[in-house]
Scaffold this active site. Structure first.
Site, short mmCIF file in Angstrom:
data_model
loop_
_atom_site.label_atom_id
_atom_site.label_comp_id
_atom_site.label_asym_id
_atom_site.label_seq_id
_atom_site.Cartn_x
_atom_site.Cartn_y
_atom_site.Cartn_z
N CYS A 1 -10.53 12.39 2.17
CA CYS A 1 -10.67 12.40 2.88
C CYS A 1 -9.83 13.95 2.62
O CYS A 1 -8.85 14.22 1.72
CB CYS A 1 -9.49 12.42 3.71
N CYS B 1 -5.92 14.55 3.61
CA CYS B 1 -5.46 13.36 3.02
C CYS B 1 -4.80 13.83 1.27
O CYS B 1 -3.59 13.48 0.71
CB CYS B 1 -6.04 11.98 2.73
#
Length: 125
Positions: free
Chosen positions: A30, A33
């Protein structure tokens, strides 16, 4: 204080503990993230009295499912056994700092009283 990696085994014990606990639900693939990780780690170093934890949603799919995580990163904040914040999306450092200060300022006695009242109202129905 460094962040802790949580699993299904220690999640409940950690978030039910007294004080403030931030939990970052993330995954290695991600992009947002990975952008949020340094911000989160820096905040953990500044706020040593707060528990900063992470849940790898790929390695802990059961926990992510139990917490109804549908988008990552998702940040959850618990204080004194109460989920007080949950939001998907990476926060910039100033927004994370503001959130932490808002959580610190909460009147938990009032929040616990409201929860108890809701429970009483539900029982009366």
């Amino acid at each position: 204080m460094p962040t802790r990696d949580l699993t299904m085994t220690d999640f409940e014990e950690t978030v039910l503990a007294p004080g403030i606990t931030l939990v970052d639900f993330w995954a290695a693939w991600c992009g947002p993230c990975r952008m949020f990780a340094p911000v989160y780690d820096a905040a953990s170093e500044v706020h040593g009295d707060i528990t900063f934890a992470k849940v790898d949603t790929e390695a802990n799919r059961d926990l992510a499912g139990a917490m109804q995580i549908t988008s990552i990163p998702t940040l959850m904040v618990f204080r004194d056994d109460v989920l007080v914040f949950s939001q998907a999306g990476a926060l910039p450092a100033p927004a994370l700092e503001s959130l932490i200060e808002q959580v610190r300022a909460l009147d938990m006695a009032e929040i616990h009283a409201q929860i108890a009242q809701q429970g009483d109202d539900s029982a009366a129905d």
